[in-house]
Design an enzyme around this catalytic site. Structure first.
Site, PDB file in Angstrom:
ATOM      1  N   ASN A   1      -0.785  -5.853   0.658  1.00 52.54           N
ATOM      2  CA  ASN A   1      -1.208  -5.293   0.733  1.00 52.54           C
ATOM      3  C   ASN A   1      -2.264  -4.411   0.792  1.00 52.54           C
ATOM      4  O   ASN A   1      -3.692  -5.349   0.757  1.00 52.54           O
ATOM      5  CB  ASN A   1       0.174  -4.223   0.187  1.00 52.54           C
ATOM      6  CG  ASN A   1      -0.673  -5.143  -1.747  1.00 52.54           C
ATOM      7  OD1 ASN A   1      -1.149  -5.739  -1.844  1.00 52.54           O
ATOM      8  ND2 ASN A   1      -0.391  -3.842  -2.663  1.00 52.54           N
TER       9      ASN A   1
ATOM     10  N   CYS B   1      -4.085  -3.692  -1.592  1.00 51.44           N
ATOM     11  CA  CYS B   1      -5.318  -4.468  -2.650  1.00 51.44           C
ATOM     12  C   CYS B   1      -4.992  -5.717  -2.851  1.00 51.44           C
ATOM     13  O   CYS B   1      -5.210  -6.447  -3.825  1.00 51.44           O
ATOM     14  CB  CYS B   1      -5.214  -3.504  -3.652  1.00 51.44           C
ATOM     15  SG  CYS B   1      -5.149  -1.843  -3.627  1.00 51.44           S
TER      16      CYS B   1
ATOM     17  N   GLU C   1      -2.227  -7.913  -3.880  1.00 54.65           N
ATOM     18  CA  GLU C   1      -1.657  -8.187  -4.293  1.00 54.65           C
ATOM     19  C   GLU C   1       0.175  -8.308  -4.312  1.00 54.65           C
ATOM     20  O   GLU C   1       0.397  -8.700  -5.188  1.00 54.65           O
ATOM     21  CB  GLU C   1      -1.330  -7.876  -6.134  1.00 54.65           C
ATOM     22  CG  GLU C   1      -0.996  -6.909  -6.214  1.00 54.65           C
ATOM     23  CD  GLU C   1      -1.822  -5.285  -5.521  1.00 54.65           C
ATOM     24  OE1 GLU C   1      -1.227  -4.121  -5.806  1.00 54.65           O
ATOM     25  OE2 GLU C   1      -2.731  -5.394  -5.073  1.00 54.65           O
TER      26      GLU C   1
END
Length: 792
Positions: A423, A425, A427
């Site tokens: 995604n 970021c 994670e």
């Protein structure tokens, strides 16, 4: 004139008394503010002046942070109610009704017992919020009138509004609203930014992350642009794979022409995302992922550079690489690496591990045999390309490095589909395809709110928090307003959630453990195991109550497997051990038997950056250490000076604060340069750049054992040589991590300090007052609240 001035002083003192500040602090703030006051000032202007005075003093005495927070509260109360005090019992029901009438709150909130909920609000919990957290709420989170932009919502009303929104579908909605409110108002658990923004409002988009896979056709590229725009409009952070888009010069048979390649389409996405800002509340945010065998990899590396042709740059996009093991094995062996046009190798994006290596070698053989067009492939040295990647990463912070094979081999949903990217970021790891946009909603447990007075962890309290948090996250799936039918289809079929943790560095600080010590990794291991254990069991219990997720039978859960078991799968794919121990403390045999019977959620854990919600909660973000013991933080809401609060308390306890505070500013938060500070404190409170890369990786690897998705792992480097950094990322890969995030490099030079208190040699005139901005400039600078706030 004297009478008028005395009147202003009296009014100011009354305001400070309302803020319940101690007498010496009141006197100091009055002295500082009076030179800026006039008799004609309104109460609103007066409190703004007092607040400015408090903020200016934070750099020299962090106790003034409490004064700033109290004054900020008065300012919020004044705007929301017209008075400097608030009676939640009478205000809250009126606020809900008024908000529904204005169209800013969901009409279904009127179905709750508003008087009961209002009486349950605990006003004192407003004082748990730090100044930076309150200001952030005020600037971007509290509900406002659409036309006038007047704040309508007080902080405790925000927590209750969000709790009500999350409980809308519960059979006993009042009871669950109270339980959700208890968790959030005590800062034990906070949901992600979209949930805080939109829960209980007419636009109920509560999910954090969306993942997609762009296919190689103009129709799909443009269709994807529409999907991205709608997702960003409602506060969704986007991660998308673009590896399938053919390279520049590829034939376009439908028009008998040639493709402009990958970069022009990324430039288009960049302009799209930049144009969406939600009225300044939040930037549109997106990360594009590329596998490193793509023929345009080198142009991709240049996308974030500050110089060069602007049409070949994407300043608003984040970039990441989705790296197969085959590439890193060739880096280690100093072997050749082949780049391909994806038009001629379409299956490489759909395989991983040994199967990817087999397909890749077949294409190498075809290329060398002349069976592929000469322009469709190119040979480079793997190690040289890796060093170029790292040079770009260290210069621009991009591309982030994530690991394709570990992500797929360790997926609990591998039977459902291939993961093509992570995604925004790094994670969230979920399968995507042409017809489905993966969705994940996030929230994080604040570990610092689960410590006993003696520094031990209250495990029973933590287990309770995890159970309530998991129910809230599961509710989001059914309550969410989906900007895309593709997203709705995927989310209802897989029902993924991502519970994370924050406040880890604060826990270490309060327990007296240095991030550099092995004990830190052991504690991370223990905490992650405990949270994972209870998150999985809670999802199982929810399945018994609400039913299993529709694709449960295709998941690893249905085989009685849990995340730590997937380490064996990764070892089989690699043919060598993964360098992380398998210590288990809890009864996982029992859990394996239970998950075979059913799970409500396809995934349960992801460790997000928590950049913004950690600010609101007044704790350290995610698994990260404190950036420095004194630094300025740049956010969308402004620039704020921060101290490590645990260190300040220790220095005051030892009677050292007054002696060393100016030295601490001069040293930019680095205790190692302060002779008066005991060695034990220097050991306990390193800056982020004084934590060894090995320590970062130890913590991340221990936690990744238990996390079924991934960890947003920032890395901080003192070295500036890509060759030195290379080993860190190779070790992260060997230890089975699925991803890394920002790469921070300690700068060679610092901005010259200019304050009279800090730099006596400059002989700055004594009448010059240091501003907050100057204090911020003098300290280290952290801007982790940038794009990563889209996750939390």
């Amino acid at each position: 004139m004297m009478v008028a001035l005395e009147s202003v002083v009296q009014r100011a003192d009354e305001l400070l008394q309302r803020a319940t500040l101690p007498e010496p602090m009141r006197r100091q703030l009055l002295d500082d503010a009076m030179s800026f006051c006039s008799a004609a000032m309104s109460d609103d202007e007066l409190i703004a002046t007092l607040l400015m005075a408090a903020v200016q003093n934070i750099a020299f005495d962090p106790d003034y942070e409490r004064a700033a927070a109290r004054l900020m509260l008065l300012q919020i109360f004044r705007e929301a109610t017209g008075a400097f005090a608030i009676d939640y019992a009478t205000y809250f029901p009126r606020y809900i009704r008024d908000g529904v009438e204005r169209g800013v709150l969901h009409p279904d909130l009127l179905r709750f017992d508003l008087d009961r909920l209002a009486c349950a609000i605990v006003p004192e919990r407003d004082h748990l919020l730090p100044y930076i957290g309150l200001y952030t709420l005020y600037d971007r989170y509290l509900v406002r009138d659409v036309e006038t932009q007047q704040v309508l919502e007080a902080p405790q009303a925000l927590w209750m509004r969000v709790a009500m929104g999350l409980a809308l579908n519960e059979s006993d909605r009042n009871e669950w609203a109270l339980r959700f409110y208890e968790m959030m108002s005590t800062l034990r658990y906070l949901p992600s930014t979209p949930t805080l923004f939109n829960s209980g409002t007419p636009h109920h988009q509560l999910a954090s992350c969306y993942l997609y896979d762009v296919h190689d056709s103009l129709d799909h590229i443009l269709e994807s642009a529409y999907e991205f725009g709608m997702l960003a409009k409602y506060a969704g952070g986007i991660g998308t794979a673009v590896t399938k888009i053919r390279a520049v010069g590829s034939p376009v048979r439908g028009v008998n022409g040639k493709s402009g390649g990958l970069i022009p389409f990324l430039h288009m996405y960049d302009a799209l995302i930049k144009s969406i800002s939600q009225g300044g509340r939040r930037r549109g945010t997106m990360c594009v992922y590329l596998e490193p065998w793509h023929l345009e990899i080198e142009a991709f590396l240049d996308l974030k550079r500050n110089s060069g042709d602007p049409y070949l740059r994407t300043p608003s996009l984040n970039t990441a690489l989705f790296i197969p093991d085959e590439f890193l094995r060739r880096v280690e062996a100093n072997d050749d690496w082949y780049l391909f046009d994806p038009l001629y190798v379409p299956d490489l994006t759909e395989v991983y591990g040994r199967e990817f290596s087999e397909h890749y070698r077949i294409y190498i053989a075809k290329a060398e045999a002349g069976e592929l067009p000469q322009r469709a492939w190119r040979k480079v040295k793997a190690r040289e390309l890796f060093l170029k990647i790292l040079a770009s990463l260290m210069e621009t912070g991009h591309p982030w490095l994530t690991f394709k094979d570990a992500t797929n081999a360790r997926s609990m949903l591998k039977g459902i589909g291939i993961i093509h990217s992570l995604n925004l970021c790094t994670e969230v790891a979920l399968p995507t395809n042409r017809d489905e946009i993966a969705v994940c909603n996030l929230g994080s447990v604040n570990l610092a709110q689960h410590l006993n007075e003696d520094g031990s962890i209250d495990w029973d309290r933590l287990a309770e928090t995890v159970k309530v948090a998991m129910r809230a996250l599961d509710n989001v799936i059914d309550l969410n307003l989906y900007p895309s039918e593709k997203a709705k289809r995927s989310n209802l079929q897989n029902r993924p959630v991502g519970l994370g943790i924050m406040g880890f560095a604060e826990v270490l600080a309060r327990k007296g453990v240095s991030y550099n010590e092995p004990e830190a990794a052991e504690l991370a291991d223990q905490i992650a195991e405990f949270v994972s254990y209870h998150a999985i069991l809670t999802s199982h219990e929810l399945a018994k109550e609400r039913g299993v997720f529709p694709r449960f039978a295709q998941s690893e859960w249905a085989k009685g497997r849990v995340p730590i078991d997937t380490l064996d799968d990764l070892e089989r794919e690699r043919g060598e051990p993964v360098a992380v121990d398998r210590t288990m403390r809890l009864d996982w045999a029992m859990v394996r038997e239970k998950v075979k019977q059913g799970m409500r959620n396809g995934t349960v854990m992801a460790i997000a950056p928590t950049a913004t919600i950690a600010l609101i909660a007044g704790t350290s973000p995610s698994l990260d250490p404190y950036f420095s013991n004194l630094f300025s933080r740049q956010t969308l809401s402004g620039k704020f000076v921060e101290f490590n609060p645990v260190l300040v308390a220790e220095l005051k306890r030892l009677g050292l604060w007054e002696r060393v505070r100016e030295q601490l500013i001069a040293a930019r938060g680095d205790l190692q340069e302060l002779d008066d500070v005991p060695e034990d404190l220097k050991r306990r409170f390193p800056t982020a750049f004084q934590v060894s890369p090995e320590a970062y990786l130890r913590v991340a690897a221990k936690v990744q054992k238990w996390v079924d998705m991934a960890i947003s792992r920032n890395l901080f480097h003192n070295t500036r040589r890509p060759a030195d950094v290379a080993e860190v990322y190779l070790q992260a890969w060997r230890m089975g991590l699925k991803s890394t995030y920002y790469c921070f490099v300690n700068p060679r030079m610092q901005v010259e300090q200019s304050t009279v208190r800090v730099n006596k040699a400059l002989q700055r005139p004594k009448w010059v007052v240091q501003t907050e901005a100057e204090v911020a400039r003098d300290g280290a600078v952290c801007s982790l609240d940038g794009e990563c706030e889209s996750c939390q």
